[in-house]
Design a protein around this motif. Structure first.
Motif, PDB file in Angstrom:
ATOM      1  N   GLY A 183      -0.321  18.960 -28.536  1.00 20.34           N
ATOM      2  CA  GLY A 183      -1.622  18.442 -28.971  1.00 20.34           C
ATOM      3  C   GLY A 183      -1.757  18.220 -30.465  1.00 20.34           C
ATOM      4  O   GLY A 183      -2.840  17.938 -30.969  1.00 20.34           O
ATOM      5  N   TYR A 184      -0.638  18.337 -31.200  1.00 23.16           N
ATOM      6  CA  TYR A 184      -0.700  18.093 -32.643  1.00 23.16           C
ATOM      7  C   TYR A 184      -0.624  16.600 -32.942  1.00 23.16           C
ATOM      8  O   TYR A 184       0.073  15.856 -32.248  1.00 23.16           O
ATOM      9  CB  TYR A 184       0.478  18.768 -33.358  1.00 23.16           C
ATOM     10  CG  TYR A 184       0.361  20.265 -33.500  1.00 23.16           C
ATOM     11  CD1 TYR A 184       0.731  21.100 -32.452  1.00 23.16           C
ATOM     12  CD2 TYR A 184      -0.098  20.844 -34.684  1.00 23.16           C
ATOM     13  CE1 TYR A 184       0.629  22.488 -32.577  1.00 23.16           C
ATOM     14  CE2 TYR A 184      -0.205  22.226 -34.813  1.00 23.16           C
ATOM     15  CZ  TYR A 184       0.163  23.035 -33.760  1.00 23.16           C
ATOM     16  OH  TYR A 184       0.060  24.412 -33.888  1.00 23.16           O
ATOM     17  N   GLN A 185      -1.295  16.198 -34.000  1.00 24.79           N
ATOM     18  CA  GLN A 185      -1.085  14.877 -34.584  1.00 24.79           C
ATOM     19  C   GLN A 185      -0.005  15.075 -35.637  1.00 24.79           C
ATOM     20  O   GLN A 185      -0.173  15.906 -36.523  1.00 24.79           O
ATOM     21  CB  GLN A 185      -2.395  14.371 -35.203  1.00 24.79           C
ATOM     22  CG  GLN A 185      -3.503  14.178 -34.175  1.00 24.79           C
ATOM     23  CD  GLN A 185      -4.896  14.380 -34.747  1.00 24.79           C
ATOM     24  OE1 GLN A 185      -5.571  13.423 -35.094  1.00 24.79           O
ATOM     25  NE2 GLN A 185      -5.333  15.621 -34.849  1.00 24.79           N
ATOM     26  N   VAL A 186       1.098  14.366 -35.520  1.00 27.22           N
ATOM     27  CA  VAL A 186       2.197  14.515 -36.470  1.00 27.22           C
ATOM     28  C   VAL A 186       2.123  13.363 -37.466  1.00 27.22           C
ATOM     29  O   VAL A 186       2.161  12.201 -37.070  1.00 27.22           O
ATOM     30  CB  VAL A 186       3.557  14.537 -35.753  1.00 27.22           C
ATOM     31  CG1 VAL A 186       4.690  14.640 -36.772  1.00 27.22           C
ATOM     32  CG2 VAL A 186       3.625  15.695 -34.758  1.00 27.22           C
ATOM     33  N   ALA A 187       1.959  13.702 -38.762  1.00 24.12           N
ATOM     34  CA  ALA A 187       1.828  12.678 -39.800  1.00 24.12           C
ATOM     35  C   ALA A 187       3.045  12.695 -40.710  1.00 24.12           C
ATOM     36  O   ALA A 187       3.572  13.765 -41.012  1.00 24.12           O
ATOM     37  CB  ALA A 187       0.572  12.935 -40.620  1.00 24.12           C
ATOM     38  N   HIS A 188       3.481  11.485 -41.117  1.00 27.82           N
ATOM     39  CA  HIS A 188       4.648  11.390 -42.003  1.00 27.82           C
ATOM     40  C   HIS A 188       4.279  10.904 -43.397  1.00 27.82           C
ATOM     41  O   HIS A 188       5.126  10.879 -44.286  1.00 27.82           O
ATOM     42  CB  HIS A 188       5.703  10.448 -41.388  1.00 27.82           C
ATOM     43  CG  HIS A 188       6.455  11.060 -40.249  1.00 27.82           C
ATOM     44  ND1 HIS A 188       7.430  10.398 -39.523  1.00 27.82           N
ATOM     45  CD2 HIS A 188       6.362  12.311 -39.679  1.00 27.82           C
ATOM     46  CE1 HIS A 188       7.916  11.204 -38.583  1.00 27.82           C
ATOM     47  NE2 HIS A 188       7.291  12.352 -38.656  1.00 27.82           N
ATOM     48  N   THR A 189       3.037  10.472 -43.579  1.00 26.68           N
ATOM     49  CA  THR A 189       2.615   9.994 -44.901  1.00 26.68           C
ATOM     50  C   THR A 189       1.226  10.539 -45.225  1.00 26.68           C
ATOM     51  O   THR A 189       0.481  10.934 -44.318  1.00 26.68           O
ATOM     52  CB  THR A 189       2.511   8.449 -44.928  1.00 26.68           C
ATOM     53  OG1 THR A 189       1.435   8.077 -44.039  1.00 26.68           O
ATOM     54  CG2 THR A 189       3.798   7.787 -44.469  1.00 26.68           C
ATOM     55  N   GLU A 190       0.878  10.529 -46.519  1.00 29.49           N
ATOM     56  CA  GLU A 190      -0.459  10.991 -46.919  1.00 29.49           C
ATOM     57  C   GLU A 190      -1.526  10.091 -46.303  1.00 29.49           C
ATOM     58  O   GLU A 190      -2.618  10.550 -45.957  1.00 29.49           O
ATOM     59  CB  GLU A 190      -0.572  11.013 -48.449  1.00 29.49           C
ATOM     60  CG  GLU A 190       0.272  12.124 -49.080  1.00 29.49           C
ATOM     61  CD  GLU A 190       0.070  12.276 -50.585  1.00 29.49           C
ATOM     62  OE1 GLU A 190       1.085  12.547 -51.272  1.00 29.49           O
ATOM     63  OE2 GLU A 190      -1.068  12.110 -51.055  1.00 29.49           O
ATOM     64  N   ALA A 202       0.187  18.335 -37.958  1.00 34.23           N
ATOM     65  CA  ALA A 202       1.483  18.708 -38.540  1.00 34.23           C
ATOM     66  C   ALA A 202       1.834  17.603 -39.527  1.00 34.23           C
ATOM     67  O   ALA A 202       2.207  16.502 -39.120  1.00 34.23           O
ATOM     68  CB  ALA A 202       2.548  18.825 -37.459  1.00 34.23           C
ATOM     69  N   GLY A 203       1.660  17.880 -40.813  1.00 29.57           N
ATOM     70  CA  GLY A 203       1.938  16.891 -41.853  1.00 29.57           C
ATOM     71  C   GLY A 203       3.308  17.158 -42.437  1.00 29.57           C
ATOM     72  O   GLY A 203       3.471  18.063 -43.261  1.00 29.57           O
ATOM     73  N   LEU A 204       4.318  16.414 -41.960  1.00 26.73           N
ATOM     74  CA  LEU A 204       5.698  16.574 -42.438  1.00 26.73           C
ATOM     75  C   LEU A 204       6.016  15.349 -43.274  1.00 26.73           C
ATOM     76  O   LEU A 204       6.555  14.357 -42.794  1.00 26.73           O
ATOM     77  CB  LEU A 204       6.630  16.725 -41.241  1.00 26.73           C
ATOM     78  CG  LEU A 204       6.310  17.923 -40.337  1.00 26.73           C
ATOM     79  CD1 LEU A 204       7.089  17.847 -39.031  1.00 26.73           C
ATOM     80  CD2 LEU A 204       6.625  19.234 -41.066  1.00 26.73           C
ATOM     81  N   LEU A 205       5.611  15.414 -44.525  1.00 27.30           N
ATOM     82  CA  LEU A 205       5.532  14.210 -45.347  1.00 27.30           C
ATOM     83  C   LEU A 205       6.821  13.859 -46.074  1.00 27.30           C
ATOM     84  O   LEU A 205       6.927  12.773 -46.656  1.00 27.30           O
ATOM     85  CB  LEU A 205       4.368  14.342 -46.347  1.00 27.30           C
ATOM     86  CG  LEU A 205       2.996  14.668 -45.726  1.00 27.30           C
ATOM     87  CD1 LEU A 205       1.900  14.451 -46.757  1.00 27.30           C
ATOM     88  CD2 LEU A 205       2.726  13.863 -44.476  1.00 27.30           C
ATOM     89  N   TYR A 206       7.809  14.800 -46.082  1.00 26.10           N
ATOM     90  CA  TYR A 206       9.081  14.520 -46.747  1.00 26.10           C
ATOM     91  C   TYR A 206      10.234  15.085 -45.920  1.00 26.10           C
ATOM     92  O   TYR A 206      10.067  16.143 -45.306  1.00 26.10           O
ATOM     93  CB  TYR A 206       9.103  15.135 -48.152  1.00 26.10           C
ATOM     94  CG  TYR A 206       8.064  14.531 -49.078  1.00 26.10           C
ATOM     95  CD1 TYR A 206       8.347  13.376 -49.803  1.00 26.10           C
ATOM     96  CD2 TYR A 206       6.801  15.092 -49.196  1.00 26.10           C
ATOM     97  CE1 TYR A 206       7.390  12.803 -50.636  1.00 26.10           C
ATOM     98  CE2 TYR A 206       5.833  14.542 -50.022  1.00 26.10           C
ATOM     99  CZ  TYR A 206       6.136  13.391 -50.738  1.00 26.10           C
ATOM    100  OH  TYR A 206       5.178  12.818 -51.535  1.00 26.10           O
ATOM    101  N   PRO A 207      11.391  14.412 -45.914  1.00 29.61           N
ATOM    102  CA  PRO A 207      12.513  14.931 -45.109  1.00 29.61           C
ATOM    103  C   PRO A 207      12.904  16.343 -45.547  1.00 29.61           C
ATOM    104  O   PRO A 207      13.150  17.213 -44.731  1.00 29.61           O
ATOM    105  CB  PRO A 207      13.650  13.948 -45.415  1.00 29.61           C
ATOM    106  CG  PRO A 207      12.999  12.728 -45.964  1.00 29.61           C
ATOM    107  CD  PRO A 207      11.726  13.173 -46.620  1.00 29.61           C
ATOM    108  N   ASP A 208      12.915  16.555 -46.877  1.00 35.04           N
ATOM    109  CA  ASP A 208      13.267  17.881 -47.403  1.00 35.04           C
ATOM    110  C   ASP A 208      12.059  18.393 -48.204  1.00 35.04           C
ATOM    111  O   ASP A 208      10.978  18.462 -47.665  1.00 35.04           O
ATOM    112  CB  ASP A 208      14.530  17.743 -48.287  1.00 35.04           C
ATOM    113  CG  ASP A 208      15.129  19.104 -48.629  1.00 35.04           C
ATOM    114  OD1 ASP A 208      16.115  19.134 -49.390  1.00 35.04           O
ATOM    115  OD2 ASP A 208      14.593  20.140 -48.153  1.00 35.04           O
TER     116      ASP A 208
END
Ligand SMILES: [Zn+2]
Length: 353
Positions: A183-190, A202-208
């Protein structure tokens, strides 16, 4: 006549004690950690910023002793674990006692009480300090195991780097897909993060790791306020950890100018968090560090010219006490001299966890 006075004073006493006890207990708690941020580090930022910082708004000030179970000078794993769980452990361990027993953090305990929980960090969310609030691993470098521990919690919002630990894994699991299933929204950018209006993120905005300042821009203040906006929906209250991670890295590089930039970035975040806390009235804000980095001293400088000469005694952490700042209901609990393990029980008492 006497009976009436007696009755009146009893009623007054009851009202007073109710209001005092109600007032001194926060509903929300925002725990801000400047990784490697000693007093000298704060001062570099203050000088570069024109001899002023938002952190001067704090009236409750104390000191925290940072030694770990195994060392006079802690690492961020043991330092973060002490702050999060109230246990002194071995350097390098995450959310574990010295004999490798998993210990619940204040974030886990807040979850158990149905408060909303979150973390925002200026590095990978799997790095030592944020991991200390979520995971249980004997070694801080077990990034993929730490990432998997996020799925064993019910954390509502987490924002930072470390996407590869979730999506490019040796075991070929895709934890971002598993998060979506939960049920998480996964975000890759601001921009993706900004579009989220409610629910789990889940804000995973950078690979590292996230970039350092100034390249990172307004990531930390903006993402911290976004996390507060989402967590604030829970009327039971929330617990949020915010980390200014790269003060430490600039310390390891013995680069005082970069330390100042990272401190100013964290201070901008502190300013916006204090504005929220003042408006809200029921939020306790705590600022401290897990340890000092670099053995920094500033023997000379010029306030008007916003410059200083900095000297470092080491490229590693040092064992000196670090400052503690607190604002809001219960802030008085954090002035004076503390062990880094004292925060947990005080937070448990104040949030009634
Ligand atoms: Zn460090």
């Amino acid at each position: 006549m006497n009976r009436r006075i007696m009755l009146l004073s009893t009623v007054l006493f009851i009202i007073l004690s109710i209001s005092v006890s109600a007032k001194s207990k926060p509903k929300n708690l925002i725990f801000i950690i400047g990784d490697g941020m000693g007093i000298a580090q704060i001062h570099t930022g203050m000088i570069k910023n024109g001899n002023t910082l938002n952190i001067e708004q704090f009236k409750h000030i104390g000191f925290s002793k940072t030694y770990s179970y195994s060392h006079f000078t802690t690492d961020s794993g043991a330092g973060g674990t002490a702050l999060a769980t109230g246990v002194k452990t071995r350097n390098g361990m995450i959310g574990m006692s010295p004999d490798s027993v998993a210990v619940k953090s204040v974030l886990h305990l807040a979850e158990d009480k149905k408060l909303s929980t979150g973390l925002v960090t200026a590095c990978a969310v799997t790095h030592a300090t944020p991991a200390s609030f979520v995971a249980h691993q004997i070694n801080r470098n077990m990034y993929e195991e730490i990432a998997a521990d996020f799925l064993k919690t019910d954390i509502d919002v987490f924002i930072g780097g470390g996407r590869n630990n979730f999506e490019k894994r040796l075991d070929n699991r895709n934890l971002s897909d598993e998060l979506r299933t939960k049920g998480y929204q996964v975000a890759h950018t601001e921009k993706d993060v900004a579009a989220v209006k409610s629910g789990k993120l889940a804000g995973l905005l950078y690979p590292d790791h996230t970039p350092a300042m100034p390249e990172r821009g307004n990531f930390l203040p903006d993402m911290s306020m976004k996390a507060i906006e989402l967590l604030d929906d829970n009327k039971k209250g929330f617990f949020l950890m915010i980390e200014g991670s790269q003060i430490d890295w600039a310390g390891h590089d013995n680069n005082a100018d970069n330390i100042a930039l990272e401190v100013i970035d964290l201070d901008i975040t502190i300013g916006r968090v204090l504005d929220y806390a003042r408006r809200d009235g029921n939020t306790l804000v705590i600022v401290t560090a897990d340890h000092e980095t670099g053995g920094l001293t500033i023997p000379d400088g010029n306030i008007k010219e916003k410059r200083f000469n900095a000297y470092f005694s080491t490229k590693n952490h040092s064992g000196v006490m670090v400052p503690v700042f607190a604002f809001g209901p219960g802030a008085e609990e954090f002035s004076g001299f503390l062990e880094n393990t004292d925060f947990k029980q005080k937070i448990v008492n104040l949030l009634k966890l």
